[in-house]
Write an enzyme that holds these catalytic residues in place. Sequence first.
Site, PDB file in Angstrom:
ATOM      1  N   MET A  72       0.837  -1.191   0.000  1.00 18.52           N
ATOM      2  CA  MET A  72       0.000   0.000   0.000  1.00 18.52           C
ATOM      3  C   MET A  72       0.872   1.242   0.000  1.00 18.52           C
ATOM      4  O   MET A  72       1.895   1.293   0.644  1.00 18.52           O
ATOM      5  CB  MET A  72      -0.881  -0.014   1.249  1.00 18.52           C
ATOM      6  CG  MET A  72      -1.708   1.224   1.409  1.00 18.52           C
ATOM      7  SD  MET A  72      -2.786   1.038   2.836  1.00 18.52           S
ATOM      8  CE  MET A  72      -3.711   2.522   2.638  1.00 18.52           C
TER       9      MET A  72
ATOM     10  N   HIS B  65       1.054  -8.637  -1.396  1.00 24.20           N
ATOM     11  CA  HIS B  65       1.473  -7.262  -1.685  1.00 24.20           C
ATOM     12  C   HIS B  65       0.263  -6.394  -2.007  1.00 24.20           C
ATOM     13  O   HIS B  65      -0.781  -6.861  -2.456  1.00 24.20           O
ATOM     14  CB  HIS B  65       2.474  -7.228  -2.848  1.00 24.20           C
ATOM     15  CG  HIS B  65       1.850  -7.374  -4.206  1.00 24.20           C
ATOM     16  ND1 HIS B  65       1.287  -6.315  -4.886  1.00 24.20           N
ATOM     17  CD2 HIS B  65       1.711  -8.455  -5.020  1.00 24.20           C
ATOM     18  CE1 HIS B  65       0.832  -6.733  -6.064  1.00 24.20           C
ATOM     19  NE2 HIS B  65       1.071  -8.033  -6.165  1.00 24.20           N
ATOM     20  N   CYS B  66       0.413  -5.114  -1.730  1.00 25.12           N
ATOM     21  CA  CYS B  66      -0.510  -4.095  -2.230  1.00 25.12           C
ATOM     22  C   CYS B  66       0.362  -3.152  -3.054  1.00 25.12           C
ATOM     23  O   CYS B  66       0.929  -3.576  -4.055  1.00 25.12           O
ATOM     24  CB  CYS B  66      -1.266  -3.419  -1.098  1.00 25.12           C
ATOM     25  SG  CYS B  66      -0.261  -2.994   0.341  1.00 25.12           S
ATOM     26  N   HIS B  67       0.530  -1.890  -2.630  1.00 26.55           N
ATOM     27  CA  HIS B  67       1.499  -1.028  -3.308  1.00 26.55           C
ATOM     28  C   HIS B  67       2.834  -1.064  -2.571  1.00 26.55           C
ATOM     29  O   HIS B  67       3.827  -1.584  -3.077  1.00 26.55           O
ATOM     30  CB  HIS B  67       0.977   0.412  -3.411  1.00 26.55           C
ATOM     31  CG  HIS B  67       1.963   1.332  -4.067  1.00 26.55           C
ATOM     32  ND1 HIS B  67       2.137   2.642  -3.671  1.00 26.55           N
ATOM     33  CD2 HIS B  67       2.842   1.136  -5.070  1.00 26.55           C
ATOM     34  CE1 HIS B  67       3.072   3.208  -4.414  1.00 26.55           C
ATOM     35  NE2 HIS B  67       3.520   2.318  -5.275  1.00 26.55           N
TER      36      HIS B  67
ATOM     37  N   THR C 270      -1.727  -4.845   3.134  1.00 19.40           N
ATOM     38  CA  THR C 270      -1.008  -6.102   3.374  1.00 19.40           C
ATOM     39  C   THR C 270      -0.903  -6.387   4.864  1.00 19.40           C
ATOM     40  O   THR C 270      -1.136  -7.512   5.320  1.00 19.40           O
ATOM     41  CB  THR C 270       0.396  -6.033   2.742  1.00 19.40           C
ATOM     42  OG1 THR C 270       0.260  -5.878   1.328  1.00 19.40           O
ATOM     43  CG2 THR C 270       1.196  -7.288   3.036  1.00 19.40           C
TER      44      THR C 270
END
Length: 754
Positions: A1, A189-191, A197
């Site tokens: 994220m 994962h996110c960003h 996450t």
Amino acid sequence: MAAGVLPQNEQPYSTLVNNSECVANMKGNLERPTPKYTKVGERLRHVIPGHMACSMACGGRACKYENPARWSEQEQAIKGVYSSWVTDNILAMARPSSELLEKYHIIDQFLSHGIKTIINLQRPGEHASCGNPLEQESGFTYLPEAFMEAGIYFYNFGWKDYGVASLTTILDMVKVMTFALQEGKVAIHCHAGLGRTGVLIACYLVFATRMTADQAIIFVRAKRPNSIQTRGQLLCVREFTQFLTPLRNIFSCCDPKAHAVTLPQYLIRQRHLLHGYEARLLKHVPKIIHLVCKLLLDLAENRPVMMKDVSEGPGLSAEIEKTMSEMVTMQLDKELLRHDSDVSNPPNPTAVAADFDNRGMIFSNEQQFDPLWKRRNVECLQPLTHLKRRLSYSDSDLKRAENLLEQGETPQTVPAQILVGHKPRQQKLISHCYIPQSPEPDLHKEALVRSTLSFWSQSKFGGLEGLKDNGSPIFHGRIIPKEAQQSGAFSADVSGSHSPGEPVSPSFANVHKDPNPAHQQVSHCQCKTHGVGSPGSVRQNSRTPRSPLDCGSSPKAQFLVEHETQDSKDLSEAASHSALQSELSAEARRILAAKALANLNESVEKEELKRKVEMWQKELNSRDGAWERICGERDPFILCSLMWSWVEQLKEPVITKEDVDMLVDRRADAAEALFLLEKGQHQTILCVLHCIVNLQTIPVDVEEAFLAHAIKAFTKVNFDSENGPTVYNTLKKIFKHTLEEKRKMTKDGPKPGL
């Protein structure tokens, strides 16, 4: 994220690791977790356009989270990606890109680490202004096919940046994680791999280990700093914990208590928690009914019980224990240093205890139970010999506490306010073991050590002291037959002589000798149980720590000798009784199982049976691992009493008055009557009837007693009540016809499964 504008007090991971003061603060700060952004910062992240947020927060095309040059080797568990191992099997990472996949051979690294699943929490097209350009085909910075072609599973759960998902969606994601971890390690994962996450991993830990929300958040942040960023994300983990509490409740009348539910409501809750094959198998049957019926047939046929070996490997439990122990150790060191530097003005012991109570408040203010690392058996700190060490303590904790004990500076009669972190209204009356005390103990050190180590010793239930824990509720390991359990033993005192599946009861021998009634209080739940106790006495597994109820006011050496002597005696008695029970014929075992279903226990130890059933009720309520351990229970009367007590504690009977009236009014044919009921009712009743059929031929009087008891349990109607004869005659006709038809079907063919 994405991290957005730098969070308040955010520091790079390398700085946190290399700065000893920051490490001490990170591990020693046990206060309630707080958000990483200010309220203004959070608001700005929701209103600033995406391309501007990317430019201001993480550098736009030069995004720091996608640039390996910005991170040290320690911050790249997978080289080329900002990543951290949160557990041995769960990797939190920033999003990879096609360029990084090729340049750093990330897929090969995944395979070499045993990562079999990647979970993507981004939405397609998200953070298009960050780092490498998006792939047009997928909307992500990489093609999922690149992983799938290498045999790595790919899951995508679209989750808004800085946002939260619904609780049911998170539960579905957690169940997918549970399944994925059976195949191998998992990367999420996110960003940036921090916010969304971190939330998912924390929720998984809550689901899998029954940690409290704040414990899970602290653990994730200790492994991956700056995780779980916003107030909404913190609240999401806490609400998810509360969401799970009623879903896990099996017996509403036992701690942790919940509102009673009907059979349809319970089946809905059960569907939320189960997944895979088990969810399909038990779609319309309560798990406890199915499992007890299966175990009864295994006992009757003397089949080996297949259960997971809970003693194999430390697994996730030990990893969590180690991390949390390190955090407490750092706090202890910090407070001891502060004490040594201020000898001339020693603080008030009560103030020290209160300080620790406030620091550790997060470990008791959400739930009053946590089976993962707390010492349930002893609320006081016993002599720490090599026989008394626990994984819950680091070696430095043990050495420091043992030194204080050897110097006589830590008496065993510290008030409960110092021993546990609960508020006074939450505290339970407990029993203490006593050892000789020094005339003038150092009360400050005493309070300091006890307050810190009591992080591990907070009990959740007053009546669970005697249960064997066997470590974590997470069961890793091979499936093995329990030889000691398959010996045909039906008695409680031989139920798993060498098995971790048996809940171990405390010995009450020394309780009656204690003139102080305050040391004899034991918590019991009030669930209704049936029948009378099985023959034999309660045994104690030699590997199980003793309850404080076993301890008198004896010195350390005497305590250990008595401990070992009693264990040897228990094992000897269990072995002799096991040999006796193994001589039962197959027919005798089947009749005994049928009598258990009919509640025809001829023994006289009613209180002993009730106590053991209550222990299992609490065990099933408090930890998932109880489903594995109950497979080691060898007493059919305990199993059946447990099952019937569950049926009778439902908010409404399985067969309601309206159901009986409907069957009477329609004059339903006995062969079709059960199909007129709801599917959950039909399948639940049929599961029990299948069990009695598979016991083959049983005496007529036993079958009649079974039918009478089953009707009473399913309807909550006594035969001598106003409508009792009508209810009994109607259902008895239906049940008998079903039994006859099932017996005809199985007479010349293989016995059907439950």
